[in-house]
Design a protein around this motif. Sequence first.
Motif, PDB file in Angstrom:
ATOM      1  N   ALA A  40       0.827  -1.209   0.000  1.00 38.50           N
ATOM      2  CA  ALA A  40       0.000   0.000   0.000  1.00 38.50           C
ATOM      3  C   ALA A  40       0.862   1.259   0.000  1.00 38.50           C
ATOM      4  CB  ALA A  40      -0.971  -0.013   1.176  1.00 38.50           C
TER       5      ALA A  40
ATOM      6  N   GLU B 163      -5.219  -1.312  -3.097  1.00 36.41           N
ATOM      7  CA  GLU B 163      -5.961  -0.155  -3.611  1.00 36.41           C
ATOM      8  C   GLU B 163      -7.338  -0.066  -2.951  1.00 36.41           C
ATOM      9  OE1 GLU B 163      -7.725   1.404  -7.844  1.00 36.41           O
ATOM     10  OE2 GLU B 163      -5.786   0.374  -7.867  1.00 36.41           O
TER      11      GLU B 163
ATOM     12  N   LEU C 119      -6.826   1.080   0.635  1.00 36.85           N
ATOM     13  CA  LEU C 119      -6.528   2.518   0.671  1.00 36.85           C
ATOM     14  C   LEU C 119      -7.800   3.345   0.498  1.00 36.85           C
ATOM     15  CD1 LEU C 119      -3.214   2.696  -1.377  1.00 36.85           C
ATOM     16  CD2 LEU C 119      -3.559   3.620   0.926  1.00 36.85           C
TER      17      LEU C 119
ATOM     18  N   GLY D  14      -7.344   6.890   3.023  1.00 34.36           N
ATOM     19  CA  GLY D  14      -5.957   7.347   3.029  1.00 34.36           C
ATOM     20  C   GLY D  14      -5.572   8.071   4.305  1.00 34.36           C
TER      21      GLY D  14
ATOM     22  N   THR E 283      -5.218   1.719   6.940  1.00 36.77           N
ATOM     23  CA  THR E 283      -5.160   1.005   5.665  1.00 36.77           C
ATOM     24  C   THR E 283      -4.818  -0.460   5.895  1.00 36.77           C
ATOM     25  OG1 THR E 283      -4.516   2.999   4.467  1.00 36.77           O
ATOM     26  CG2 THR E 283      -3.987   0.908   3.422  1.00 36.77           C
TER      27      THR E 283
END
Length: 100
Positions: free
Chosen positions: A9, A37, A40, A45, A51
């Motif tokens: 990540a 992805e 995230l 974020g 995450t």
Amino acid sequence: MGQVTLTVAGRSHTIACRDGEEIHLQRLEGILNQHAETALAASGGLSGERTMLFLALILADLLDEAERNPPGGVSPVLLDNLADRLEAVAAALEDRGENS
């Protein structure tokens, strides 16, 4: 003792491992990054820790699904349900035999 740097990540982590395990850990890194992805995006974020939590939840969900529905096998949940039904049928037959 071996050492490998994995990037998951977008964050790099250097970890110690047994000599020769580096390739296996890099393969696991690839698996983690297949879902990074999504993790995230789910975490917004906000932090690497959050995450990683979402990544762990995604993988735990996949593991749970695999355990419930093993490829090429019969689900333990299905076997439990089948066993319960067979026991109920056996009990009904026993009751029927006693009442005759």
